[in-house]
Design a protein around this motif. Structure first.
Motif, mmCIF file in Angstrom:
data_model
loop_
_atom_site.group_PDB
_atom_site.id
_atom_site.type_symbol
_atom_site.label_atom_id
_atom_site.label_comp_id
_atom_site.label_asym_id
_atom_site.label_seq_id
_atom_site.Cartn_x
_atom_site.Cartn_y
_atom_site.Cartn_z
ATOM 1 N N PRO A 260 -115.302 -13.505 -46.951
ATOM 2 C CA PRO A 260 -115.178 -14.037 -45.580
ATOM 3 C C PRO A 260 -115.253 -12.939 -44.523
ATOM 4 N N ASN A 261 -116.088 -13.164 -43.506
ATOM 5 C CA ASN A 261 -116.269 -12.174 -42.452
ATOM 6 C C ASN A 261 -116.717 -12.850 -41.161
ATOM 7 N N THR A 262 -116.675 -12.101 -40.067
ATOM 8 C CA THR A 262 -116.968 -12.663 -38.746
ATOM 9 C C THR A 262 -118.433 -13.049 -38.589
ATOM 10 N N TRP A 263 -119.344 -12.372 -39.262
ATOM 11 C CA TRP A 263 -120.761 -12.733 -39.150
ATOM 12 C C TRP A 263 -121.006 -14.109 -39.758
ATOM 13 N N GLN A 264 -120.394 -14.382 -40.910
ATOM 14 C CA GLN A 264 -120.480 -15.716 -41.498
ATOM 15 C C GLN A 264 -119.979 -16.769 -40.517
ATOM 16 N N HIS A 265 -118.831 -16.492 -39.947
ATOM 17 C CA HIS A 265 -118.151 -17.478 -39.100
ATOM 18 C C HIS A 265 -118.994 -17.868 -37.896
ATOM 19 N N HIS A 266 -119.680 -16.883 -37.320
ATOM 20 C CA HIS A 266 -120.405 -17.145 -36.075
ATOM 21 C C HIS A 266 -121.890 -17.436 -36.298
ATOM 22 N N ALA A 267 -122.362 -17.358 -37.536
ATOM 23 C CA ALA A 267 -123.780 -17.611 -37.787
ATOM 24 C C ALA A 267 -124.159 -19.024 -37.338
ATOM 25 N N GLY A 268 -125.145 -19.119 -36.483
ATOM 26 C CA GLY A 268 -125.608 -20.412 -36.012
ATOM 27 C C GLY A 268 -124.798 -21.008 -34.897
#
Length: 328
Positions: A209-217
């Motif tokens: 889990p990371n911030t790039w995953q969270h904000h992708a799209g």
């Protein structure tokens, strides 16, 4: 951990950087190999050893101090680090999070996390160092504009489940390939080696889990002045740009533009410009075999070739000529 026995890691243990029973020498040699840090020796006898191998832009090490130690490296800044004990335990404080690291639980440390570590006596760790530039380049391919945000990870990486075991196997496979990178050894295709390197990083980006995953799209639109500044930088990479130049063309003061970059890019405007120049240089070195390293450096605004090479290695983990030699 049986999967990471000394026999399994033999190709890495054959790459010794130093061994020492002296506190001062150990601090100096580890600082040179990894990062400057403050080191407090606790109980136990100093029995330090560092082994290191390089796989593309990645650096993989084993490190032990022998004695119990407290380590304060501050923020890593230019690289991400994965630490997993091969023997013993360590307490790793990443900002407000704490990881009690064991052979079954690694720590994933993002570049800008405040960091403090405590290794118990006899602890020996496997360390994987990923340059920030490589991480960001792969992140942009995977997550698009979301990877322009500051990266942060959930730091505890379990290795006793199928996803963690798969990552462990990938690292082991990479270590087994280290002898093929020695001078004179039959070398596998460069594109295949880079694929292994990229896949190992993508595994972390997709599964931890990371911030790039969270904000992708779902990333909101960027402030217009930030977008204008970056567009101006890209269009004038070879020009001797200054912060006032960039701010003026973005319609902002230098102070406001600096704040925008800090809030949305976790860096300064001039550091962002340097990163753009280096990324462009890497693309050219990989795609155009006819152009020289000097021509590439000058074309992206670096008038000092030695400084260009230093910055390039800091960002990508290899020298420009090594990128050229690998054939992309």
């Amino acid at each position: 951990m049986q999967d990471w026995s000394r026999l399994t890691l033999a190709p890495l243990f054959k790459r010794r950087v130093f061994s020492s029973t002296q506190q001062d020498e150990t601090l100096t040699r580890v600082s040179e190999a990894l990062k400057d840090h403050r080191l407090t020796w606790k109980s136990g006898r100093v029995d330090a050893e560092l082994n290191r191998g390089r796989f593309g832009s990645l650096t993989v090490c084993t490190l032990r101090y022998g004695a119990e130690v407290h380590i304060e490296p501050d923020r890593l800044q230019d690289f991400m680090l994965v630490q997993v004990p091969l023997r013993g335990r360590a307490c790793i404080e990443c900002g407000d999070d704490r990881v009690d690291a064991t052979p079954d639980c690694a720590a994933v440390i993002a570049p800008n996390r405040p960091l403090r570590l405590h290794w118990e006596a006899g602890c020996e760790q496997l360390l994987l160092k990923i340059p920030r530039g490589k991480l960001e380049a792969i992140g942009r391919r995977a997550f698009g504009d979301a990877a322009d945000r500051p990266l942060d990870f959930s730091p505890a990486l379990r290795l006793d489940n199928p996803i963690g075991a798969a990552w462990r196997s990938m690292v082991t496979g990479m270590i087994h390939l280290l002898p093929t990178l020695d001078d004179g050894a039959p070398r596998p295709p460069a594109a295949w080696l880079e694929h292994i390197e990229d896949t190992l990083i993508l595994h972390l980006l997709y599964n931890q889990p990371n911030t790039w995953q969270h904000h992708a799209g779902t990333a909101p639109s960027e402030p217009r002045r930030l977008t204008l500044a970056e567009s101006y930088m890209r269009a004038h990479l070879s020009a001797p740009l200054t912060l006032p130049d960039i701010a003026r063309h973005a319609g902002a003061s230098a102070t406001v533009l600096t704040r925008l970059f800090q809030e949305h890019r976790d860096t300064t405007p001039m550091n962002a410009l340097r990163a753009l120049r280096l990324d462009t240089a890497r693309q050219q070195l990989k795609s155009d075999a006819a152009v020289s390293v000097t021509e590439v450096a000058l074309g992206v605004g670096f008038g000092h070739l030695g400084r260009f090479s230093e910055y390039y290695r800091e960002r990508f983990g290899e020298l420009p000529r090594e990128t050229r030699r690998s054939g992309g």
